[in-house]
Scaffold this active site. Structure first.
Site, PDB file in Angstrom:
ATOM      1  CE  LYS A   1      -1.881   3.133   1.899  1.00 27.13           C
ATOM      2  NZ  LYS A   1      -1.848   4.556   1.462  1.00 27.13           N
TER       3      LYS A   1
ATOM      4  CD  GLU B   1      12.992   4.283   8.450  1.00 26.53           C
ATOM      5  OE1 GLU B   1      12.817   5.188   9.304  1.00 26.53           O
ATOM      6  OE2 GLU B   1      13.139   4.497   7.241  1.00 26.53           O
TER       7      GLU B   1
ATOM      8  CB  CYS C   1      13.483   8.368   7.624  1.00 26.75           C
ATOM      9  SG  CYS C   1      14.206   7.324   6.369  1.00 26.75           S
TER      10      CYS C   1
ATOM     11  CD  GLU D   1      10.954  12.425  10.848  1.00 30.09           C
ATOM     12  OE1 GLU D   1       9.836  11.940  11.061  1.00 30.09           O
ATOM     13  OE2 GLU D   1      11.891  11.784  10.336  1.00 30.09           O
TER      14      GLU D   1
HETATM   15  P1  NAP Z   1       2.252   8.694   7.616  1.00 30.62           P
HETATM   16  O1  NAP Z   1       0.852   8.943   8.101  1.00 30.62           O
HETATM   17  O2  NAP Z   1       3.154   7.987   8.531  1.00 30.62           O
HETATM   18  O3  NAP Z   1       2.130   7.908   6.211  1.00 30.62           O
HETATM   19  C1  NAP Z   1       2.978   6.864   5.800  1.00 30.62           C
HETATM   20  C2  NAP Z   1       2.167   5.738   5.174  1.00 30.62           C
HETATM   21  O4  NAP Z   1       1.204   5.215   6.107  1.00 30.62           O
HETATM   22  C3  NAP Z   1       1.358   6.156   3.951  1.00 30.62           C
HETATM   23  O5  NAP Z   1       1.285   5.089   3.031  1.00 30.62           O
HETATM   24  C4  NAP Z   1      -0.014   6.393   4.552  1.00 30.62           C
HETATM   25  O6  NAP Z   1      -1.040   6.359   3.595  1.00 30.62           O
HETATM   26  C5  NAP Z   1      -0.110   5.246   5.536  1.00 30.62           C
HETATM   27  N1  NAP Z   1      -1.095   5.434   6.610  1.00 30.62           N
HETATM   28  C6  NAP Z   1      -1.599   6.586   7.118  1.00 30.62           C
HETATM   29  N2  NAP Z   1      -2.467   6.330   8.115  1.00 30.62           N
HETATM   30  C7  NAP Z   1      -2.533   4.989   8.250  1.00 30.62           C
HETATM   31  C8  NAP Z   1      -3.242   4.099   9.123  1.00 30.62           C
HETATM   32  N3  NAP Z   1      -4.066   4.544  10.059  1.00 30.62           N
HETATM   33  N4  NAP Z   1      -3.052   2.778   8.979  1.00 30.62           N
HETATM   34  C9  NAP Z   1      -2.199   2.300   8.050  1.00 30.62           C
HETATM   35  N5  NAP Z   1      -1.513   3.078   7.190  1.00 30.62           N
HETATM   36  C10 NAP Z   1      -1.663   4.412   7.296  1.00 30.62           C
HETATM   37  O7  NAP Z   1       2.945  10.038   7.213  1.00 30.62           O
HETATM   38  P2  NAP Z   1       2.300  11.413   6.697  1.00 30.62           P
HETATM   39  O8  NAP Z   1       1.086  11.783   7.466  1.00 30.62           O
HETATM   40  O9  NAP Z   1       2.133  11.299   5.231  1.00 30.62           O
HETATM   41  O10 NAP Z   1       3.483  12.435   7.064  1.00 30.62           O
HETATM   42  C11 NAP Z   1       3.493  13.054   8.346  1.00 30.62           C
HETATM   43  C12 NAP Z   1       4.863  13.076   8.953  1.00 30.62           C
HETATM   44  O11 NAP Z   1       5.392  11.760   9.042  1.00 30.62           O
HETATM   45  C13 NAP Z   1       5.912  13.817   8.162  1.00 30.62           C
HETATM   46  O12 NAP Z   1       5.856  15.178   8.372  1.00 30.62           O
HETATM   47  C14 NAP Z   1       7.188  13.194   8.656  1.00 30.62           C
HETATM   48  O13 NAP Z   1       7.602  13.802   9.834  1.00 30.62           O
HETATM   49  C15 NAP Z   1       6.792  11.767   8.939  1.00 30.62           C
HETATM   50  N6  NAP Z   1       7.195  10.835   7.845  1.00 30.62           N
HETATM   51  C16 NAP Z   1       8.311  10.105   8.018  1.00 30.62           C
HETATM   52  C17 NAP Z   1       8.728   9.243   7.006  1.00 30.62           C
HETATM   53  C18 NAP Z   1       9.969   8.418   7.156  1.00 30.62           C
HETATM   54  O14 NAP Z   1      10.547   7.993   6.162  1.00 30.62           O
HETATM   55  N7  NAP Z   1      10.399   8.131   8.359  1.00 30.62           N
HETATM   56  C19 NAP Z   1       8.001   9.139   5.826  1.00 30.62           C
HETATM   57  C20 NAP Z   1       6.836   9.885   5.678  1.00 30.62           C
HETATM   58  C21 NAP Z   1       6.448  10.721   6.710  1.00 30.62           C
HETATM   59  P3  NAP Z   1      -1.631   7.763   3.021  1.00 30.62           P
HETATM   60  O15 NAP Z   1      -0.461   8.622   2.674  1.00 30.62           O
HETATM   61  O16 NAP Z   1      -2.397   7.322   1.848  1.00 30.62           O
HETATM   62  O17 NAP Z   1      -2.464   8.336   4.126  1.00 30.62           O
END
Ligand code: NAP
Ligand code: MG
Length: 491
Positions: A185, A260, A294, A393
């Site tokens: 996904k 991660e 990250c 972050e």
């Molecule tokens: P996120 O919510 O952690 O999204 C990452 C993945 O999880 C996406 O595929 C997302 O799908 C999915 N997801 C979201 N809610 C979920 C749930 N309840 N159950 C299962 N999967 C779910 O990240 P974000 O909201 O896009 O970004 C917010 C913050 O996260 C960023 O500002 C950053 O600080 C952090 N982040 C960190 C990394 C990393 O590499 N460590 C990567 C991304 C973000 P959808 O996008 O379709 O909702």
């Protein structure tokens, strides 16, 4: 050439899910519009898959694992499939780089670097598939005991938007090498390369049901995947909050997880460091992918006698950084979406209002579309360890400098956040390199180097809030499998 390719991609295209070797829309027929961060314009759609689509995909992966020829395929044949997929990615490299960069807003050279890294993952795990083996164990007389490394079964992979092609590759590479089947996904903001590589996997000869791709919203498709009782193991890269939700969902079925969850990674610069060598690396570690990495090096700890000199040199470099459209290939691209842009801007304005010293700001290309999600890089100086930008972050091009007094102080500061993903140490003193590397709480420690995301071969993962489990290298193969112990009695 690449600009032409982005225009081809820019034409309307409806991307489809991949379930059981076939492409199709979501059962509901709902779609999500895909926007390019560089100008905010729509250029494609993806299916808005929900729990019904996830259910079908998990069933397909289950069937392939439980009853298909997959589980009897020799490891070297699985390796060949991965190798072939890597070759196809190379063959379609220009197209994939243009697609990834248009979908995420990252400069085209980063799109190309992501293609090269993805190829390396498939090559590495293609070669590794038949090189993992168990042990024989000395046991009582009259017995022989041995271990096998067996696949978990169906792996659910939830991928973020920052490096979708690379993160898909590290998940798929290790999981397939060990004989699992998968449902992936991707993030709703960056699903295109995942779908395209899913198509290439079919071309490479992946049997039906082995690699399924479901796009949709995290709260629907992602949540359904992590809670599905037909999933045996979940791997996730993203935010700690979503990681907690996914672990809770997986816990309802008592399933294992790899998490991660990002970082607040420090680079420690001692007074004896080779500053000229360090400077470009320090800047790149936070500017790469607009800081949406990250392992971004978002904190620089500088020994007090050289603090002013290093801060001024970094300030010079920061003032000349320019953000702009992905196909202009400037220092950095746009943020992934408006919410991320506002999140970064809010951290910057709150820090400036709190009186934290702004040493330098970069700029936004004057020709960049105003509808794009750009943020100018910012360098903050003399930051207190308790500040939000020192602890949280930001996931943007925001770098914080701190002064320290001695080695002990440097280690205390380095370990002063809840995260522990990566660290950098800059010093010529060999004994100090070893001492500090051992005491810094981070899954990867670079000495006189720093590679945001670096190294297919290098085990990678977090301490503390940065998560658990290891990806990359051979370690990922252990996480993507379980030990079975078999005991023979033959007296
Ligand atoms: P996120 O919510 O952690 O999204 C990452 C993945 O999880 C996406 O595929 C997302 O799908 C999915 N997801 C979201 N809610 C979920 C749930 N309840 N159950 C299962 N999967 C779910 O990240 P974000 O909201 O896009 O970004 C917010 C913050 O996260 C960023 O500002 C950053 O600080 C952090 N982040 C960190 C990394 C990393 O590499 N460590 C990567 C991304 C973000 P959808 O996008 O379709 O909702
Ligand atoms: Mg997009």
């Amino acid at each position: 050439m690449l600009q032409e390719l982005s225009r081809i991609v820019a034409q309307d295209k409806n991307f489809l899910n991949i379930i059981n070797g076939r492409q199709g829309a979501a059962l509901s027929q709902e779609t999500i519009t895909v926007l390019c961060p560089s100008d905010g314009m729509a250029f494609a759609t993806i299916p808005a898959g929900n729990k019904d689509d996830v259910d079908r995909a998990v069933q397909a992966a289950r069937e392939a694992f439980d009853h298909g020829p997959w589980s009897r395929m020799p490891a070297f044949e699985r390796g060949r499939l991965l190798t072939r997929l890597g070759q196809l990615i190379g063959k379609h490299g220009e197209e994939l780089a243009a697609l990834e960069s248009r979908d995420t807003g990252k400069p085209i050279r980063q799109g190309k670097a992501d293609v090269a890294a993805a190829m390396r993952y498939y090559e590495f795990y293609g070669g590794a598939a038949d090189k993992i083996h168990g042990d024989t164990i000395p046991f009582h007389d009259g017995y022989t005991a041995l271990t096998l490394r067996e696949p978990h079964g169906v792996v659910g992979g939830i991928i973020p938007w920052n490096y979708p092609m690379q993160i898909m590759a590290r998940v798929v590479g290790a999981a397939i090498a060990m004989g699992n089947t998968l449902v992936i996904k991707p993030a709703e903001d960056a699903s295109l390369s995942t779908i395209r590589i899913g198509e290439l996997a079919l071309e490479a000869g992946f049997p039906e049901g082995v690699l399924n791709v479901i796009t949709g919203y995290g709260r629907e498709a992602g949540a359904a995947l992590s809670a599905h009782p037909g999933v045996d193991y979940v791997t996730f890269t993203g935010s700690p909050a979503t990681g907690t939700a996914i672990q809770q969902a997986a816990a309802t079925n008592n399933r294992g997880v790899t998490m991660e969850l990002g970082g607040k990674s420090p680079q420690i610069v001692f007074a004896d460091a080779d500053i000229e060598k360090a400077l470009p690396v320090l800047v790149n570690a936070i500017i790469q992918n607009g800081g949406q990495t990250c392992s971004a090096g978002s904190r620089i700890l500088i020994e007090r006698p050289i603090y002013n000199e290093v801060a001024a040199a970094l300030g010079d470099r920061f003032s000349s950084l320019v953000a702009g459209p992905h196909d202009e290939d400037l220092d950095l691209g746009a943020m992934i979406n408006p919410a991320q842009k506002h999140r970064v801007e809010n951290y910057v304005s709150a820090a400036a209002e709190a009186g934290i010293d702004v040493i330098a700001r970069g700029s936004i290309d004057i020709n960049a579309p105003v509808s794009g999600y750009y943020v100018a890089p910012v360098l903050f100086g003399s930051v207190e360890a308790s500040a939000a930008i020192a602890q949280e972050e930001v996931f943007g091009p925001v770098l914080s400098l701190f002064a320290f007094d001695d080695e002990e102080d440097a280690i205390r500061l380095a370990n002063s956040t809840e995260y522990g993903l990566v660290a950098g140490i800059w010093t010529k003193d060999g004994a100090r390199q070893h001492r500090v590397a051992k005491r810094v709480r981070a899954g990867q420690v670079f000495v006189n180097a720093y590679g945001a995301g670096g190294g297919i071969e290098l085990p990678f993962g977090g301490f503390k809030k940065s998560g658990h489990g290891r990806e990359k290298g051979f370690e990922a193969l252990y996480d993507m499998s379980a030990t079975k112990t078999i005991i023979f009695r033959h007296d």
